[in-house]
Motif scaffolding. Structure first.
Motif, mmCIF file in Angstrom:
data_model
loop_
_atom_site.group_PDB
_atom_site.id
_atom_site.type_symbol
_atom_site.label_atom_id
_atom_site.label_comp_id
_atom_site.label_asym_id
_atom_site.label_seq_id
_atom_site.Cartn_x
_atom_site.Cartn_y
_atom_site.Cartn_z
ATOM 1 N N VAL A 1 0.851 -1.194 0.000
ATOM 2 C CA VAL A 1 0.000 0.000 0.000
ATOM 3 C C VAL A 1 0.882 1.237 0.000
ATOM 4 O O VAL A 1 1.883 1.296 0.724
ATOM 5 N N LYS B 1 -7.938 -8.945 -1.625
ATOM 6 C CA LYS B 1 -7.789 -8.332 -2.950
ATOM 7 C C LYS B 1 -6.341 -8.338 -3.412
ATOM 8 O O LYS B 1 -6.055 -8.442 -4.605
ATOM 9 N N ARG C 1 -10.616 -7.907 3.686
ATOM 10 C CA ARG C 1 -10.995 -7.862 2.271
ATOM 11 C C ARG C 1 -9.883 -7.255 1.430
ATOM 12 O O ARG C 1 -9.609 -7.722 0.307
ATOM 13 N N LEU C 2 -9.213 -6.223 1.942
ATOM 14 C CA LEU C 2 -8.092 -5.634 1.204
ATOM 15 C C LEU C 2 -6.951 -6.637 1.088
ATOM 16 O O LEU C 2 -6.314 -6.758 0.024
ATOM 17 N N GLN D 1 -2.435 1.141 -8.989
ATOM 18 C CA GLN D 1 -3.232 -0.059 -8.778
ATOM 19 C C GLN D 1 -3.408 -0.943 -9.999
ATOM 20 O O GLN D 1 -3.653 -2.147 -9.852
ATOM 21 N N ALA E 1 -1.841 -1.073 -3.660
ATOM 22 C CA ALA E 1 -3.097 -0.380 -3.372
ATOM 23 C C ALA E 1 -2.814 1.085 -3.075
ATOM 24 O O ALA E 1 -1.795 1.442 -2.482
ATOM 25 N N GLY F 1 -11.162 3.922 -8.131
ATOM 26 C CA GLY F 1 -10.992 2.646 -7.444
ATOM 27 C C GLY F 1 -9.990 2.634 -6.319
ATOM 28 O O GLY F 1 -9.597 1.548 -5.862
ATOM 29 N N GLY G 1 -14.136 0.810 1.429
ATOM 30 C CA GLY G 1 -12.751 0.418 1.614
ATOM 31 C C GLY G 1 -12.259 0.776 2.999
ATOM 32 O O GLY G 1 -13.031 1.135 3.898
ATOM 33 N N ARG H 1 -13.205 -5.157 6.467
ATOM 34 C CA ARG H 1 -12.664 -4.298 5.408
ATOM 35 C C ARG H 1 -11.158 -4.515 5.251
ATOM 36 O O ARG H 1 -10.637 -4.550 4.131
ATOM 37 N N CYS I 1 -3.872 4.739 -1.360
ATOM 38 C CA CYS I 1 -4.594 5.381 -0.258
ATOM 39 C C CYS I 1 -4.635 6.882 -0.521
ATOM 40 O O CYS I 1 -3.607 7.565 -0.419
ATOM 41 N N GLU J 1 -8.292 2.132 -3.004
ATOM 42 C CA GLU J 1 -8.739 1.156 -2.014
ATOM 43 C C GLU J 1 -8.811 1.721 -0.599
ATOM 44 O O GLU J 1 -9.479 1.141 0.258
ATOM 45 N N MET J 2 -8.109 2.828 -0.333
ATOM 46 C CA MET J 2 -8.041 3.337 1.025
ATOM 47 C C MET J 2 -8.189 4.849 1.050
ATOM 48 O O MET J 2 -7.949 5.523 0.050
#
Length: 721
Positions: free
Chosen positions: A133, A336, A332-333, A173, A185, A228, A263, A329, A187, A230-231
């Protein structure tokens, strides 16, 4: 079993303490040592963190390098009873090891494809080094150059910031985080309105109307999320009197409710604990209560959640379902990113040595640096010519401090120095002297500079801020260059020779003492790893400057905030040379900035033909076309950034004097012309009304097209409904 059911199955097996630990982010020192028994130790005492919490923590900040990440992850997986991998996060803002120009400079390229490419390269280097991330992009709109973090933004315009935010998210991403292990990912930060800190002072109060928030400050964050991201990271500041990390209206109602973001939300460093200093929490217990109710999933580097949430649940003040949804959450990340199948995702020491800081990446960094530099002034001193005797003088002649802030994994030692690059192009005609330091000048330095300049045909001064003078916690009230450098400029000016100033800095500066004295001024910003080579190419005319400002340069600090899309006021100043007193103006300064948004010169000369509209009116569902012929009247091929602005002449609320709505970049050979066309739709004319509805108004609109926000051709049309 579906992915969701598998994650819910893991969640059901976790104890409350284990779930709360997933919400804890710890910094690298907690993982500096791994004992033979597998227990990870570190500086836990100050935060009250136990070894058990470290074993069950959900994410780690600032650990990078494939071998280190692999070691930490393997130890973690061996000790975590549910086999839940760590997330590795870091600030990869404008490059990992290959450092690109700072985001403010990147914005000045107006090149979305190159910005996306830079993020893709940063992600590739970061991922092979073990990271998952990045805390980027920063989508904060900025109008106050006293704030050091303007360097992390792409500027003062919400439309352009939104385009760059989207481009950076795409680059970081890609389209498939699970299978494309060379991506990370994204943020987006800092939510919300961090760029409006009062007085440009870091971490300071923000107070604005909801309409202003929605109209100017939210669009770029929303664009990143629509792409999209994610954070989301919370900002340090207040919004409507409530710090973001405890702001239910901002985080629950707007972000999660209205926008539907599901997210991960992470606090900025220690921001949950800072609710106490803000004055909205009495202690960590109340801070944790407010943050979890606001929907903050990850507590970065405080222990408020770990120490207080379990008791809050047992006391009936926090429903465990709030913790469950936050944990889901985070899981889930991780799903992903493919971390459950491959906890070492992407980390590869052998590939790391081949990919990081490779030739291809440095070439991309140089290309973006070339396009990010902005030529602010040129009275015939540039480009330099082969055979000229050049005196290159100043603290940045051989400095590697050209990467800027947030380049923590970059190398100043390997950065291409300006002096080295100019020597390669200019040969024996180049004489070098330091001239002064950033803040100090000695008689010996000045004597050496005068000797170097004495026989020169042209003097090139490499001046600027040290990297720590901009960035986080680097607010300044005096945004001129230090006096030592201004003294050097004055001494060189007395020699009566053509003089070029190259500026390395992270913010728009007050250029008094430079602009009047130099014959040419090139704003180089902090240009990154290949910066010296890029600047040398521009100075010698190997490349043609094409950068255009995305943040106005003030005439004086007393004007700040000064930005192009301001309101007209009821008593607008009719002209800068007016003698009328009772208008909105200063007695001792012009209203206008020294250099406006969109401004930049070139070694080419571009002219504009007549601006033609396809119709005098526009209706919803239709398009109106604006055309203009742009010509390169110079002797060198160059790129012009043709900018389209619109003004709503009569709104339900006051509208700005101009708003950027579109732009085109055209490369033209000497003598070449091209027709540039724009399509205007009703949707581009919408704005937030007093009731916060987002609609347009029928009536008169001004349309402006030109090479910057100040110098434009103008036409009018009407919106009919």
């Amino acid at each position: 079993m579906s992915e969701q059911r598998r994650l819910e199955h893991i969640l059901r097996k976790m104890t409350l303490d284990e779930k709360i630990a997933q919400l804890q982010q710890l910094a690298a020192p907690f993982y500096d040592e791994a004992g033979d028994d597998g227990q990870i130790t570190g500086p836990m005492e100050s935060l009250g963190i136990t070894a058990e919490t470290v074993t069950n923590a959900g994410s780690v900040l600032g650990v990078a390098g494939a071998e280190k990440v692999i070691s930490v992850q393997r130890t973690h997986m061996a000790n975590n009873r549910h086999g839940i991998p760590l997330l590795f996060m870091a600030d990869i803002v404008h490059g990992f090891k290959t450092i690109f120009p700072i985001p403010l400079a990147m914005g000045c390229s107006w090149d979305l494809e190159l910005a996306e490419r830079s993020a893709e390269i940063a992600a590739k280097e970061a991922a092979v080094s073990g990271l998952h991330v990045t805390f980027a992009p920063m989508a904060d709109l900025v109008r106050d150059p006293r704030w050091g973090r303007v360097m992390e933004s792409t500027g003062e315009d919400p439309y352009l910031n939104a385009l760059f935010a989207r481009a950076m998210v795409r680059g970081f991403q890609g389209t498939d985080l699970k299978n494309d292990t060379g991506r990370v990912a994204s943020c987006v930060k800092h939510f919300a309105a961090y760029g409006l800190a009062e007085g440009g002072r870091e971490y300071n109060t923000v107070d604005l109307s909801e309409r202003q928030l929605r109209e100017y400050y939210l669009p770029a964050y929303k664009a990143a999320l629509d792409e999209g991201a994610e954070m989301v990271m919370t900002s340090f500041n207040t919004v409507e009197g409530i710090p973001a990390s405890g702001n239910v209206k901002l985080m629950r109602d707007l972000l999660r409710g209205e926008w539907g973001f599901d997210g991960v939300v992470i606090s900025d460093w220690a921001a949950i604990g800072e609710l106490i200093a803000h004055g909205v929490a009495e202690d960590d217990r109340e801070a944790a209560l407010k943050a979890i109710h606001a929907g903050v999933d990850i507590d970065m580097m405080t222990s408020a959640y770990v120490l207080e949430l379990a008791r809050l649940v047992s006391d009936g003040l926090v429903d465990e379902s709030l913790i469950d949804e936050a944990v889901l959450r985070i899981l889930r990340l991780k799903e992903k990113l493919g971390l459950f199948e491959n906890p070492l995702r992407g980390a590869d020491p052998e590939a790391e040595r081949e990919v990081v800081y490779c030739k291809e990446h440095l070439e991309a960094a140089k290309e973006l640096a070339v396009k990010s530099c902005v030529l602010l002034k040129n009275e015939g001193a540039l480009p330099l010519r082969q055979g000229q005797r050049i005196a290159l003088i100043g603290p940045f002649v051989q400095s590697g401090d050209i990467l800027g802030n947030w380049s923590w994994t970059g190398s100043r030692e390997t950065a291409v120095r300006l002096g080295t690059a100019m020597e390669a192009l200019g040969g024996s005609g180049l004489v070098v002297a330091e001239g002064c330091g950033i803040h100090d000048i000695t008689e010996l330095q000045l004597e050496e500079a005068l000797n170097a300049a004495g026989e020169a045909d042209v003097i090139v001064l490499a001046l600027g801020e040290a990297s720590e003078m901009s960035g986080e916690a680097a607010s300044r009230t005096n945004i001129k260059l230090p006096d030592a450098q201004l003294k050097l400029v004055q001494s060189m000016k007395r020699l009566g020779k053509p003089m070029v100033a190259v500026l390395f800095n992270g913010r728009p500066l007050d250029l008094h003492g430079i602009y009047e004295e130099a014959d040419a001024v090139l704003e180089a910003w902090f240009p990154g790893s290949a910066g010296g080579a890029a600047i040398a190419d521009l100075l010698y005319g190997v490349a043609n400057p094409s950068g255009r400002l995305t943040m106005s340069f003030p005439t004086t600090v007393g004007q700040i905030p000064v930005y192009y899309n301001h309101f007209n006021t009821g008593r607008p100043k009719p002209a800068e040379d007016t003698e009328e007193k009772y208008v909105s103006h200063y007695l001792d300064s012009p209203n206008a900035p020294l250099f406006p948004f969109g401004y930049g010169l070139s070694y080419s000369s571009f002219s504009y033909g007549e601006l033609a509209l396809s119709s005098a009116s526009l209706k919803a569902g239709q398009t109106l076309q604006a055309k203009v012929r742009v010509s390169n009247d110079g002797s060198m091929a160059g790129t012009e950034t043709v900018q389209l602005y619109i003004r709503d002449v009569s709104g339900e609320v006051v509208r700005p004097v101009k708003e950027l709505k579109d732009f085109r970049q055209v490369m033209l050979a000497p003598g070449e012309s091209a027709e540039v066309a724009f399509e205007i739709t009703e949707a581009q004319l919408r704005y937030h009304h007093s009731d916060l509805s987002f609609t347009s108004d029928a009536g008169k609109f001004e349309l402006h097209v030109g090479g910057n926000s100040r110098d434009t051709l103008q036409s009018v049309f009407r919106l009919e409904q």
